[in-house]
Structure formats: C-alpha cells, structure tokens
Design a protein around this motif. Structure first.
Motif, PDB file in Angstrom:
ATOM      1  N   ASP A  27      -4.126   0.301  -6.933  1.00 35.65           N
ATOM      2  CA  ASP A  27      -4.060   0.928  -8.253  1.00 35.65           C
ATOM      3  C   ASP A  27      -5.448   1.354  -8.731  1.00 35.65           C
ATOM      4  N   ASN A  28      -6.436   0.518  -8.483  1.00 30.35           N
ATOM      5  CA  ASN A  28      -7.805   0.859  -8.879  1.00 30.35           C
ATOM      6  C   ASN A  28      -8.317   2.070  -8.117  1.00 30.35           C
ATOM      7  N   ILE A  29      -8.029   2.111  -6.822  1.00 37.38           N
ATOM      8  CA  ILE A  29      -8.447   3.267  -6.016  1.00 37.38           C
ATOM      9  C   ILE A  29      -7.763   4.538  -6.520  1.00 37.38           C
ATOM     10  N   GLU A  30      -6.472   4.447  -6.736  1.00 36.86           N
ATOM     11  CA  GLU A  30      -5.726   5.611  -7.226  1.00 36.86           C
ATOM     12  C   GLU A  30      -6.283   6.098  -8.555  1.00 36.86           C
ATOM     13  N   ALA A  31      -6.610   5.150  -9.448  1.00 40.11           N
ATOM     14  CA  ALA A  31      -7.138   5.533 -10.761  1.00 40.11           C
ATOM     15  C   ALA A  31      -8.436   6.319 -10.617  1.00 40.11           C
ATOM     16  N   VAL A  32      -9.370   5.817  -9.818  1.00 46.26           N
ATOM     17  CA  VAL A  32     -10.659   6.495  -9.667  1.00 46.26           C
ATOM     18  C   VAL A  32     -10.478   7.868  -9.018  1.00 46.26           C
ATOM     19  N   LEU A  33      -9.634   7.934  -7.997  1.00 49.74           N
ATOM     20  CA  LEU A  33      -9.455   9.200  -7.278  1.00 49.74           C
ATOM     21  C   LEU A  33      -8.698  10.243  -8.096  1.00 49.74           C
ATOM     22  N   ILE A  60       0.807  -1.226   0.000  1.00 48.04           N
ATOM     23  CA  ILE A  60       0.000   0.000   0.000  1.00 48.04           C
ATOM     24  C   ILE A  60       0.832   1.265   0.000  1.00 48.04           C
ATOM     25  N   GLY A  61       2.163   1.117  -0.036  1.00 46.91           N
ATOM     26  CA  GLY A  61       3.063   2.261   0.131  1.00 46.91           C
ATOM     27  C   GLY A  61       2.818   3.386  -0.840  1.00 46.91           C
ATOM     28  N   GLN A  62       2.627   3.061  -2.130  1.00 46.60           N
ATOM     29  CA  GLN A  62       2.440   4.102  -3.137  1.00 46.60           C
ATOM     30  C   GLN A  62       1.140   4.859  -2.908  1.00 46.60           C
ATOM     31  N   LEU A  63       0.066   4.129  -2.623  1.00 47.85           N
ATOM     32  CA  LEU A  63      -1.221   4.778  -2.371  1.00 47.85           C
ATOM     33  C   LEU A  63      -1.154   5.648  -1.125  1.00 47.85           C
ATOM     34  N   GLN A  64      -0.443   5.170  -0.136  1.00 48.02           N
ATOM     35  CA  GLN A  64      -0.355   5.881   1.141  1.00 48.02           C
ATOM     36  C   GLN A  64       0.262   7.267   0.983  1.00 48.02           C
ATOM     37  N   GLN A  65       1.080   7.448  -0.036  1.00 46.36           N
ATOM     38  CA  GLN A  65       1.695   8.752  -0.281  1.00 46.36           C
ATOM     39  C   GLN A  65       0.702   9.756  -0.868  1.00 46.36           C
ATOM     40  N   LEU A  66      -0.365   9.234  -1.481  1.00 41.68           N
ATOM     41  CA  LEU A  66      -1.299  10.099  -2.202  1.00 41.68           C
ATOM     42  C   LEU A  66      -2.563  10.431  -1.426  1.00 41.68           C
TER      43      LEU A  66
END
Length: 330
Positions: free
Chosen positions: A305-311, A17-23
């Motif tokens: 990745d899916n969460i990041e894409a939608v957001l 989750i590291g990449q998402l956690q930064q965003l």
C-alpha cells in the motif's frame, strides 16, 4: 505507458502482493529464506522505482546512488536501521516501515520468551523429546516464578507498553526506562519511570525493546550485567547490537545473571557454533518477534500500500522520513 518497476527482496505470497502486482511490473527474489545477494540487489536497484525490503537488506548510499529512478523503499519491519534514511531523504526517496500492525504479536512473543526462559520450557521439552525423563523429582528443571516479580522494560514505546499490559496479568511490578515519560503506561498500567541504573539493579526480568541508535549500541555491556541481580533474566527482542554478546556470555557463564532469552543477535543469522548456543540457560529464537501468519501478511500488504501510494503521487500511510516531499502529491 510503461509500468513502474518494483523489486521485492524475498518471495511473498500472492494474496499479499496481488493488488500491487496488477499496477506495476513486479519481480521477486525467488527464495523465501535466503537473502538476495548484494550484486543482484545492486543490479535490480538500477531499474527500480520501488524496493520492498527486509530488515537484513542493507540499503546504503551505494544502493541509493545506483538507483536513479528509486522513489520509495518499503521495509517489512518497524525498524529501519538497515536503511540510510538521511541519504534517502536527500535523494527525495520515501522510506516506509510497518509500525503498529505488529505490536501485539511482538509483545506476545516477547512475553513468551520471558516465560520460556524463566520456566526453562525449552530444556524441559528437550528432556522429554530425548527420552531423558526418567522420573518425577521435587526440583526437576525448577525455574523462576514470574508472578509478583518486577519487570523492567527498557524502551517503553508501543511494544513496550503492550508487554507491560501482559505483565499486569501476572501481577508484576512494572519499571521502565525511556527517552521520555510514557504517561499512559503510568496512568493505565501503574508503570513507574526510573533511571536505567535503577532499573537494571532492581528488576527480576530486564526486557530490552529499545531501537538501535548510536546511544543504545552496546547499551548492555559488562558493566551493565554486573549491576543486575544474580537471579535476573535478560530478554532481548529489539536489536542484536544493543548487546555486547561476549559480555552477556561471560555474565551467564560466571553466574552474574541467571538466564537470557534472545530473539535477535549482533550478526544474523547466527552460526550453530555461536558461544551463546552452548549454554542451557539461553533460549535463542531466529528473530520471529512479529512472525504470526496474520501479522506478517498485514505487514506485507502495508508495504504494498505504501509503494502504491508513492507511485501514484499520494502520501504513504507509514512514512519514516517525514521531511520527504514528492512533487504532485495529492
């Protein structure tokens, strides 16, 4: 600018989750093996832009109505019967799952469950571990051969097709039943399409890999088990509610079928006093079909990745509700 808020319903490793956690502002339920309580899920949903959920988390209209900012639910599973997809679509919420990345892993487990059940591997291991192995004998824990037998696969999607591929290594005859014909399985693997009744009456090993729908709920019931061979082994690696567990128990006790290997149950987790667990001809696993370290990490990353894409106003890789539209999508 305030970051989007994401709630994860289990504790996941940082490398996933590291990449998402930064965003985003990300919060995780602080337990890996205990489901988040309903009241806490409701409380978190009020604040969420995104939910990363497990198959055991019920995301129904109550949760959705309680989440005015929710844009995406990413489910850590191929299945999504825990989510009211139709209502989510009405509310313009993307629902994502994790298909494809777990196909081989789940097929491995399914075939391993078949082998463990037919060759009585758990019973044999317990005999040694409990100090009950006193001598060699000609029919000590004799099970059933797998090679050159007939496997019947109910639900010939990608996982079913991959199980069929493993069956070719055992030179098995392959039958399958599905809503639609799978020409690739027929042409590449020699699988033969047949009716559901023909499959359950003919196959030595009946492997259930069908999704849970209104039509498949309790598909395997008392009448179904009566039609199987007395030597048949039943394997379920799909969803528990496709099986009437009382009927299965009765079929095993009365000898209508020879054994069952189960990775899923009607209500999960099951209690230690569950009737099926009293039977030696049952191999029971705790819903670990996709549970290899490599695959689960890949599933977690796909959810992120899916969460990041939608957001970020992009199209997610694996969206369930194709009708979903998000304004401003790139």
């Amino acid at each position: 600018m305030k970051k989007p808020y994401v709630f994860v319903t289990r504790t996941l490793p940082k490398k996933a989750i590291g990449q998402l956690q930064q965003l985003v502002e990300l919060k995780m339920w602080p337990k890996e093996d205990v489901a988040v309580p309903r009241d806490i899920l409701l409380e978190e949903a009020r604040k969420c832009d995104a939910l990363l959920t497990m198959l055991s988390d019920k995301i129904d209209s109550t949760i959705i109505d309680n989440a005015p900012n929710l844009k995406v639910v990413a489910n850590l599973a191929v299945g999504f019967d825990n989510i009211d997809v139709e209502y989510a679509t009405e509310k313009n919420i993307a629902v994502c799952n994790t298909p494809d990345v777990l196909t081989d892993t789940t097929a491995d487990l399914t075939f391993g469950l078949l082998m463990a059940t037919s060759r009585r591997l758990i019973e044999a291991a317990d005999l040694v571990r409990e100090g009950k192995w006193k001598s060699w004998s000609p029919l000590l824990l004799a099970g059933q051969d797998i090679h050159h037998k007939t496997i019947g696969i109910v639900g010939m999607g990608k996982i079913g097709e991959t199980v069929a591929k493993r069956a070719t290594g055992f030179e098995m005859d392959i039958l399958y039943h599905n809503r639609s014909r799978n020409s690739e399985a027929e042409n590449q693997l020699g699988a033969k399409y047949c009716s559901f009744d023909d499959l359950i009456e003919t196959a030595d090993f009946i492997v259930c890999l069908t999704p849970l729908t209104t039509e498949t709920r309790n598909l395997f019931n008392a009448a179904t088990f009566k039609k199987m061979k007395r030597s048949a082994i039943f394997i379920n690696a799909s969803r528990g509610p496709v099986v009437d567990e009382k009927a299965l128990y009765n079929a095993l006790v009365t000898g209508e079928i020879a054994g069952a290997g189960l990775d899923v149950f009607e209500v999960e987790p099951i209690n230690a006093d569950h009737p099926l667990l009293t039977l030696k001809n049952v191999v029971a696993l705790p819903h670990i079909g996709s549970s290899s370290t490599e695959t689960r990490i890949t599933m977690m990353r796909l959810c992120c990745d899916n969460i990041e894409a939608v957001l970020t106003n992009n199209i997610p890789q694996t969206i369930v509700n194709k009708e979903w539209k998000q304004s401003g999508v790139n």
